[in-house]
Design a protein around this motif. Structure first.
Motif, mmCIF file in Angstrom:
data_model
loop_
_atom_site.group_PDB
_atom_site.id
_atom_site.type_symbol
_atom_site.label_atom_id
_atom_site.label_comp_id
_atom_site.label_asym_id
_atom_site.label_seq_id
_atom_site.Cartn_x
_atom_site.Cartn_y
_atom_site.Cartn_z
ATOM 1 N N GLY A 60 0.818 -1.207 0.000
ATOM 2 C CA GLY A 60 0.000 0.000 0.000
ATOM 3 C C GLY A 60 0.847 1.250 0.000
ATOM 4 O O GLY A 60 0.434 2.294 0.532
ATOM 5 N N ALA A 61 2.036 1.161 -0.568
ATOM 6 C CA ALA A 61 2.973 2.283 -0.528
ATOM 7 C C ALA A 61 2.686 3.247 -1.665
ATOM 8 O O ALA A 61 2.731 2.868 -2.840
ATOM 9 C CB ALA A 61 4.406 1.767 -0.627
ATOM 10 N N GLU A 62 2.371 4.484 -1.325
ATOM 11 C CA GLU A 62 2.203 5.524 -2.334
ATOM 12 C C GLU A 62 3.533 6.264 -2.467
ATOM 13 O O GLU A 62 3.984 6.929 -1.545
ATOM 14 C CB GLU A 62 1.087 6.485 -1.928
ATOM 15 C CG GLU A 62 -0.282 5.834 -1.917
ATOM 16 C CD GLU A 62 -1.390 6.842 -1.715
ATOM 17 O OE1 GLU A 62 -1.096 8.060 -1.735
ATOM 18 O OE2 GLU A 62 -2.537 6.422 -1.542
ATOM 19 N N VAL A 63 4.146 6.095 -3.617
ATOM 20 C CA VAL A 63 5.480 6.647 -3.825
ATOM 21 C C VAL A 63 5.425 7.720 -4.903
ATOM 22 O O VAL A 63 4.472 7.832 -5.680
ATOM 23 C CB VAL A 63 6.487 5.548 -4.213
ATOM 24 C CG1 VAL A 63 6.620 4.524 -3.118
ATOM 25 C CG2 VAL A 63 6.091 4.887 -5.526
ATOM 26 N N GLY A 107 5.843 14.645 -14.137
ATOM 27 C CA GLY A 107 4.498 14.090 -14.255
ATOM 28 C C GLY A 107 3.937 13.654 -12.923
ATOM 29 O O GLY A 107 2.731 13.782 -12.659
ATOM 30 N N ALA A 108 4.809 13.122 -12.060
ATOM 31 C CA ALA A 108 4.352 12.688 -10.740
ATOM 32 C C ALA A 108 3.804 13.864 -9.941
ATOM 33 O O ALA A 108 2.795 13.746 -9.233
ATOM 34 C CB ALA A 108 5.502 12.017 -9.990
ATOM 35 N N ARG A 109 4.456 15.010 -10.069
ATOM 36 C CA ARG A 109 3.994 16.195 -9.338
ATOM 37 C C ARG A 109 2.650 16.667 -9.869
ATOM 38 O O ARG A 109 1.791 17.128 -9.119
ATOM 39 C CB ARG A 109 5.034 17.304 -9.442
ATOM 40 C CG ARG A 109 4.762 18.482 -8.531
ATOM 41 C CD ARG A 109 5.886 19.492 -8.609
ATOM 42 N NE ARG A 109 5.588 20.665 -7.797
ATOM 43 C CZ ARG A 109 6.308 21.776 -7.810
ATOM 44 N NH1 ARG A 109 7.386 21.849 -8.596
ATOM 45 N NH2 ARG A 109 5.993 22.798 -7.043
ATOM 46 N N VAL A 110 2.439 16.555 -11.184
ATOM 47 C CA VAL A 110 1.159 16.934 -11.795
ATOM 48 C C VAL A 110 0.027 16.080 -11.224
ATOM 49 O O VAL A 110 -1.017 16.593 -10.802
ATOM 50 C CB VAL A 110 1.244 16.790 -13.331
ATOM 51 C CG1 VAL A 110 -0.150 16.896 -13.954
ATOM 52 C CG2 VAL A 110 2.163 17.849 -13.919
ATOM 53 N N ILE A 111 0.227 14.760 -11.207
ATOM 54 C CA ILE A 111 -0.816 13.857 -10.716
ATOM 55 C C ILE A 111 -1.085 14.102 -9.233
ATOM 56 O O ILE A 111 -2.240 14.106 -8.782
ATOM 57 C CB ILE A 111 -0.406 12.389 -10.963
ATOM 58 C CG1 ILE A 111 -0.297 12.116 -12.470
ATOM 59 C CG2 ILE A 111 -1.387 11.439 -10.309
ATOM 60 C CD1 ILE A 111 -1.583 12.311 -13.230
ATOM 61 N N THR A 112 -0.023 14.324 -8.451
ATOM 62 C CA THR A 112 -0.202 14.595 -7.019
ATOM 63 C C THR A 112 -1.007 15.869 -6.808
ATOM 64 O O THR A 112 -1.901 15.935 -5.948
ATOM 65 C CB THR A 112 1.172 14.715 -6.337
ATOM 66 O OG1 THR A 112 1.892 13.500 -6.512
ATOM 67 C CG2 THR A 112 1.008 14.983 -4.846
ATOM 68 N N THR A 113 -0.723 16.887 -7.601
ATOM 69 C CA THR A 113 -1.446 18.158 -7.497
ATOM 70 C C THR A 113 -2.935 17.963 -7.805
ATOM 71 O O THR A 113 -3.809 18.501 -7.111
ATOM 72 C CB THR A 113 -0.832 19.193 -8.443
ATOM 73 O OG1 THR A 113 0.534 19.385 -8.087
ATOM 74 C CG2 THR A 113 -1.572 20.520 -8.364
ATOM 75 N N ILE A 114 -3.228 17.185 -8.849
ATOM 76 C CA ILE A 114 -4.623 16.934 -9.227
ATOM 77 C C ILE A 114 -5.364 16.209 -8.110
ATOM 78 O O ILE A 114 -6.499 16.559 -7.767
ATOM 79 C CB ILE A 114 -4.670 16.132 -10.545
ATOM 80 C CG1 ILE A 114 -4.164 17.003 -11.710
ATOM 81 C CG2 ILE A 114 -6.069 15.610 -10.824
ATOM 82 C CD1 ILE A 114 -4.006 16.256 -13.018
ATOM 83 N N ARG A 115 -4.744 15.208 -7.523
ATOM 84 C CA ARG A 115 -5.411 14.438 -6.468
ATOM 85 C C ARG A 115 -5.664 15.286 -5.223
ATOM 86 O O ARG A 115 -6.714 15.187 -4.587
ATOM 87 C CB ARG A 115 -4.560 13.213 -6.123
ATOM 88 C CG ARG A 115 -4.626 12.139 -7.193
ATOM 89 C CD ARG A 115 -3.708 10.984 -6.879
ATOM 90 N NE ARG A 115 -3.859 9.909 -7.858
ATOM 91 C CZ ARG A 115 -3.012 8.896 -7.987
ATOM 92 N NH1 ARG A 115 -1.938 8.833 -7.194
ATOM 93 N NH2 ARG A 115 -3.224 7.972 -8.901
ATOM 94 N N LYS A 116 -4.669 16.098 -4.870
ATOM 95 C CA LYS A 116 -4.841 16.952 -3.695
ATOM 96 C C LYS A 116 -5.929 17.991 -3.925
ATOM 97 O O LYS A 116 -6.666 18.359 -2.995
ATOM 98 C CB LYS A 116 -3.529 17.644 -3.353
ATOM 99 C CG LYS A 116 -2.503 16.732 -2.706
ATOM 100 C CD LYS A 116 -1.259 17.519 -2.293
ATOM 101 C CE LYS A 116 -0.266 16.643 -1.579
ATOM 102 N NZ LYS A 116 0.963 17.397 -1.184
#
Length: 802
Positions: free
Chosen positions: A634-637, A726-735
């Motif tokens: 369940g690790a979110e990396v 890209g990882a930062r983009v997805i994290t921003t969208i989820r937050k």
């Protein structure tokens, strides 16, 4: 260890069992007999005889015709030895004797004269390489005796595999004591008789201990007026039989006492000891000593030395120094017997690459109560073989002695572990035979005082093992142990490794197992800091000079091995779980040990098939493997671009877990490929910190039912700086959505080029919105989408209009 049966019988006269029975019983009691050598097997049939006449052969100048008397009758023997003569006592092999090498003697004529046997040389009987003449025995020797008996070659020598916890049987006395317990005989006593006729020893030598915690006792005896020379032949034969090299009568006496009683001893030339004193002390840093083997060692403060008033004269418990050894001109001797700390001797031996008969015993623990008996026995042997005067008394110094040990055992627990009924009387009888002393009871437990020579007995299970061992392991019944009600579970550490192992094997990887070493070239190839490396003090070779700082070098070596042996097969997938070692803090006492998993893959994505192309592996295939490994935790990396010396810049990725670096992954750097001699398809590598994964909270996995309500799909395209991952983009969208309606967000297109600002790129994201309890309205979706767009604009994005 080699042990002479004849020697054992001298110590334990009541032992009348055969060699075969002794071998069987010792092995059954846990002291494995690895081999048996029967001395004099090639001497069967050879006897002592007397040459009564010796005349020239009538038809050969170099042959003699001898009349040989064997105690019963005379034989006519042809002999070519130059030393054959009348009156000589010889080794005679009559007709029918089979000599070493398988040659059987028959009666035959030599130049017309019959010969009824052979007069033997040492070479013909394989006693030595001397073939200059026949053996000349003592003129007073009785004829008709078996030569093996006369030469002391009628012994049986056992080769024993003694386990490290049983130093008490590393001697003939210890074995005799053990056999007395096994066969129910009275135990032998070590009480050598020696008479001192000289003045007080304390007037000739002094002893002092300056390292009390590392030397419990030091005892010396002074013998003056010795005459150093060869030992008697029977003594030399006895030493050779048990694997010792005869040196001189004084030194041989110390080795005889060692092999007999198990306590190491050393003899110093008293006149070579500055101030006629012995000081047991730590060595000075950088102090040097030349040892008996001719090597010179540079010492550290952790080494314990025996010193005189000016210099070290021996490495305590390991080896004596050349500057104080007994030699042909030695007249006065100081004998040493001591008790040294096992760990101290072990460290010194490992540090300097030394292992001797003495250190072998001190490292395992010697019997402190045997010191006086051992030095007295050695003194008696020296007086017998080298003469001299023994001075009265012993010079003694003491350090920190260990208290007497005791242990408890419950007969009921003994019965449970052994698998048969065990009474209190049986426990008492067995342990008493082994030298333990029954001192009383403590509830349902029997209390015993442990003898000084059994350093391995401390726990209740130790005593229970002795009861079962002496009974005989072969005679223990086969009993199914009682089934417990407890449910066994994996330890967390084992569980984590098992999860990773199952995931990787399921994806076609093979597990590699390698030694935890590395070569300096590996660090250089990976660009790792050599100052952080853990250096091996006594490496086995160039490839094992360091403890491995990474799990990847062995995997790369395996890839090279596959390439060299199977050049046509480039599909390789390997992983390894293990510990890495490095100095993260150069001031720390110990290096850091981290459990890691290393992954290496190269070649095709899948095997070729007629209906699909195999395709070559790339960095995204590696990412898929890593994500599969992390799924069970369940690790979110987060995946960040990184600069890693051993990874190609175009794919070097840092895997971040909870703000900490979990590991790195990507394509191997060309320089790394070159350093390991890898050619052909690229190699993809990943290395992750298993300890971080093990620290994650893990509860039971919950079932999530399939959604019953329809989703709402929205795509969003925007320009954004190339510096934003890209990882930062997805994290921003989820937050931005805050987990209200957004179910998933995935990048499905990235474009750089015409129509896009030079320092930016175009990214397209597909988003799925859904609620668990109702169908979303357009207003719901647009509300969440608006939050996402605002968050992206704050990140520097420019939303593209449809």
């Amino acid at each position: 260890m080699k042990a002479s049966l004849k020697w054992i019988r001298e110590i334990l006269p009541g032992l009348d069992a055969s060699a075969e029975e002794i071998e069987k019983r010792l092995t059954a009691a846990g002291i494995e007999v690895e081999g048996t050598e029967r001395e004099g097997a090639g001497l069967a049939g050879v006897i002592t005889a007397e040459v009564r006449t010796c005349d020239k052969h009538p038809d050969a100048d170099k042959l003699s015709v001898c009349t040989v008397f064997d105690g019963a009758k005379e034989h006519n023997v042809i002999c070519g030895a130059p030393n054959a003569r009348a009156g000589l006592k010889v080794a005679f092999a009559p007709v029918g004797t089979t000599l070493p090498g398988g040659f059987t003697l028959v009666k035959k004529k030599i130049r017309g004269v019959a010969s009824e046997g052979m007069l033997c040389s040492e070479a013909e009987l394989e006693l030595s390489e001397n073939h200059d003449g026949i053996i000349e025995l003592d003129p007073g020797m009785q004829v008709g005796l078996p030569l093996a008996e006369v030469l002391g070659k009628d012994d049986v020598v056992f080769e024993l595999g003694v386990t490290p916890n049983r130093p008490d049987v590393l001697s003939h006395f210890g074995l005799a004591r053990e056999l007395a317990a096994i066969f129910g005989r009275p135990a032998p006593k070590a009480a050598p008789a020696v008479t001192a006729t000289g003045p007080e020893a304390s007037a000739s030598a002094q002893v002092r201990i300056d390292a009390a915690s590392r030397c419990a006792k030091y005892v010396g005896r002074v013998i003056t007026g010795v005459k150093v020379g060869p030992s008697p032949q029977d003594v030399q034969a006895r030493l050779r039989a048990v694997g010792q090299r005869p040196i001189s009568n004084v030194v041989d006496a110390t080795n005889l006492a060692l092999m007999e009683l198990g306590h190491p001893l050393h003899a110093f030339d008293l006149h070579r000891l500055e101030g006629a004193r012995i000081i047991v002390r730590p060595a000075g840093a950088g102090e040097k000593i030349e040892l008996l083997d001719g090597s010179t060692k540079t010492l550290t403060e952790d080494d314990l030395v025996i010193a005189d008033a000016a210099k070290p004269v021996a490495l305590a418990g390991v080896m004596g120094g050349a500057n104080s050894e007994v030699h042909e001109g030695t007249v006065d001797v100081l004998l040493e017997a001591a008790v040294f700390d096992p760990s101290s001797v072990r460290r010194t031996g490992r540090r300097h690459g030394l292992h001797t008969e003495a250190s072998h015993r001190f490292e395992r623990g010697v019997d402190a109560a045997m010191v006086e008996a051992a030095i007295d026995r050695c003194a008696a042997l020296i007086l017998e073989m080298a003469g001299g005067t023994l001075h009265a008394g012993r010079v003694t110094a003491t350090g920190e002695a260990k208290p007497k040990a005791s242990a408890k055992v419950r007969p009921a627990r003994a019965a449970m572990l052994i698998g048969r009924p065990v009474s209190a009387d049986e426990v008492k009888g067995t342990l008493t035979r082994l030298g333990l002393t029954f001192t009383g009871e403590d509830g349902d437990a029997l209390v015993f005082e442990v003898p000084s020579w059994r350093v391995d007995l401390a726990l209740e299970e130790d005593l229970i093992e002795e009861v079962g061992r002496l009974h005989g392991y072969d005679d223990l019944p086969a009993v199914m142990p009682p089934a417990g009600k407890a449910v066994w579970q994996h330890a967390p550490a084992v569980d984590v490794e098992g999860v990773l192992r199952d995931r990787l094997v399921g994806q076609g990887f093979f597990e590699a197992v390698s030694l935890a070493f590395a070569a300096p070239a590996h660090l250089e190839a990976m660009g790792l800091d050599p100052a952080r490396a853990v250096v091996v003090t006594n490496p086995l070779g160039e490839e094992s000079q360091l403890m491995r700082p990474s799990m990847l070098p062995p995997l790369l070596k395996a890839a090279r091995l596959n390439q060299d042996n199977l050049p046509s097969i480039t599909d390789v997938r390997l992983f390894e779980l293990g510990r890495t070692f490095a100095w993260t803090d150069l001031q720390a006492k110990l290096p850091e040990q981290v459990r890691r998993v290393g992954v290496m893959m190269r070649g095709r994505r899948h095997p070729a098939a007629w209906n699909a192309e195999a395709g070559a592996l790339d960095a995204y295939d590696l990412k898929a493997v890593v994500e599969s490994m992390l799924e069970d935790f369940g690790a979110e990396v987060r995946y960040d671009a990184a600069e890693v010396s051993w990874l190609h810049p175009r794919s070097a990725t840092c895997v971040v877990l909870r703000g900490k670096t979990l590991g790195f992954m990507g394509e191997a750097h060309p320089s790394l490929m070159e350093a390991f001699g890898l050619e052909g398809p690229p190699v993809f590598l990943a290395e992750l910190d298993v300890d971080q994964l093990a620290a994650l909270p893990r509860g039971p996995r919950r079932y999530v039912p399939l959604p019953k309500l329809p989703p709402a799909q929205r795509d969003l395209s925007f320009f954004i700086s190339r510096e934003v991952s890209g990882a930062r983009v997805i994290t921003t969208i989820r937050k931005a959505d805050g987990g209200q309606f957004l179910e998933s967000a995935e990048i499905f297109d990235v474009y750089e080029g015409k129509g896009v600002p030079d320092d930016q790129r175009s990214i397209a994201v597909s988003m799925t919105f859904r609620a668990a309890d109702r169908t979303l309205t357009d207003q719901d979706v647009e509300g969440s989408l608006g939050k996402v767009m605002k968050a992206l604009e704050k990140l520097g994005a420019t939303i593209r209009k449809a």
